[in-house]
Design a protein around this motif. Structure first.
Motif, short mmCIF file in Angstrom:
data_model
loop_
_atom_site.label_atom_id
_atom_site.label_comp_id
_atom_site.label_asym_id
_atom_site.label_seq_id
_atom_site.Cartn_x
_atom_site.Cartn_y
_atom_site.Cartn_z
N SER A 1 51.12 41.38 36.71
CA SER A 1 51.16 40.67 37.97
C SER A 1 49.76 40.69 38.55
O SER A 1 49.30 41.72 39.06
N VAL A 2 49.06 39.57 38.38
CA VAL A 2 47.69 39.48 38.90
C VAL A 2 47.48 38.08 39.46
O VAL A 2 48.19 37.14 39.09
N SER A 3 46.51 37.96 40.30
CA SER A 3 46.16 36.65 40.82
C SER A 3 45.08 36.06 39.92
O SER A 3 44.25 36.77 39.36
N GLY A 4 45.15 34.76 39.74
CA GLY A 4 44.15 34.11 38.90
C GLY A 4 44.45 34.27 37.42
O GLY A 4 45.54 34.68 37.02
N ASN A 5 43.49 33.92 36.61
CA ASN A 5 43.66 34.02 35.17
C ASN A 5 43.41 35.46 34.71
O ASN A 5 42.36 36.02 35.01
N PRO A 6 44.34 36.03 33.99
CA PRO A 6 44.19 37.43 33.61
C PRO A 6 43.37 37.64 32.34
O PRO A 6 43.39 36.80 31.45
N TYR A 7 42.65 38.75 32.31
CA TYR A 7 42.05 39.23 31.07
C TYR A 7 42.91 40.43 30.66
O TYR A 7 43.02 41.40 31.41
N LEU A 8 43.49 40.38 29.49
CA LEU A 8 44.49 41.36 29.08
C LEU A 8 44.05 42.09 27.83
O LEU A 8 43.41 41.49 26.96
N ALA B 1 46.52 46.80 29.44
CA ALA B 1 45.64 46.85 30.60
C ALA B 1 45.24 45.44 31.01
O ALA B 1 45.21 44.52 30.18
N VAL B 2 44.92 45.30 32.28
CA VAL B 2 44.47 44.01 32.80
C VAL B 2 43.19 44.24 33.60
O VAL B 2 43.04 45.26 34.27
N ARG B 3 42.27 43.31 33.47
CA ARG B 3 41.04 43.40 34.26
C ARG B 3 41.24 42.58 35.52
O ARG B 3 41.65 41.43 35.46
#
Lengths: 115, 117
Positions: free
Chosen positions: A26-33, A92-94
């Protein structure tokens, strides 16, 4: 709040069978995963990442992961599990922090491959 | 290429004592991270350096934890005084550093396992 969820504490799979370790975000914008693996008494090792482009990402040791934007998921997969794949896996998500980027980790999933 | 080095690997102390951990990142990596990993949980970022400046220490318990990276290379994390709940693995990681939004993966050290009795 931005977060990563790994709904399974442990996944058991027989050697030679396909494996899936689940991750949702759950992140805003495009995720880096990302996916990392941790063996006992070792630090985390990078497996693979999704930045953009093809939704199926291939990584180390035969692992791959599929990015699904509509389901906000990034599940880790391997067609044929090995006993040596038994370890702790972290998704993980950045995310954008204050002036920089930081990484949020899931709680981890213990993979047990049975001979 | 040498990896991220950490020492010591293990440390046992009594509560209220002090302890320090050392990290030497991969050469050329501008960004250095300290994480706390409590048993059964994922790594939690304590502090992030870009060269020798702190860019995020929002989750660092500043009443007892401190960290420095004076020359923009190696770093020290200190706990003073330690509490029982500080028992965890302390991981150091480094990366080339954010550059106009490009991703740079993190490389982790082996960690320091701290036990507070």
């Amino acid at each position: 709040a931005q977060s990563v969820a790994q709904p399974e504490d442990q996944v058991n799979v027989a050697e030679g069978n396909p494996l899936t370790v689940k991750c949702t975000y759950s992140v805003s914008g495009n995720p880096y995963l990302f996916w990392y693996v941790q063996y006992p008494n070792r630090g985390l090792q990078f497996l693979l990442k999704y930045i953009t482009g093809d939704n199926l990402v291939k990584g180390s040791y035969g692992f791959e992961a599929e990015f699904n934007k509509s389901q906000t998921s990034f599940h880790l997969k391997k067609p044929s599990a090995l006993v040596s794949d038994s370890a702790l896996y972290f998704c993980a998500v950045r995310v954008r922090g204050s002036g920089t980027y930081k990484y949020i980790f899931g709680t981890g999933t213990r993979l047990k491959v049975l001979a | 290429e040498a990896g991220v080095a950490q020492s010591p690997r293990y440390k046992i102390i009594e509560k209220r004592q002090s302890v320090a951990f050392w990290c030497n990142p991969i050469s050329g990596h501008a960004t250095l991270y300290w994480y706390q990993q409590i048993l059964g949980q994922g790594p939690k970022l304590l502090i992030q350096f870009q060269n020798n400046g702190v860019v995020d220490d929002s989750q660092l318990p500043k009443d007892r934890f401190s960290a420095e990276r004076l020359k923009g290379v190696d770093s020290t994390l200190k706990i003073q005084p330690a509490k029982l709940e500080d028992s965890a693995v302390y991981l150091c990681a480094s990366s080339f550093g954010s550059d106009r939004g490009r991703y740079n993966e993190q490389f982790f050290g082996p960690g320091t396992r701290l036990t507070v009795l």
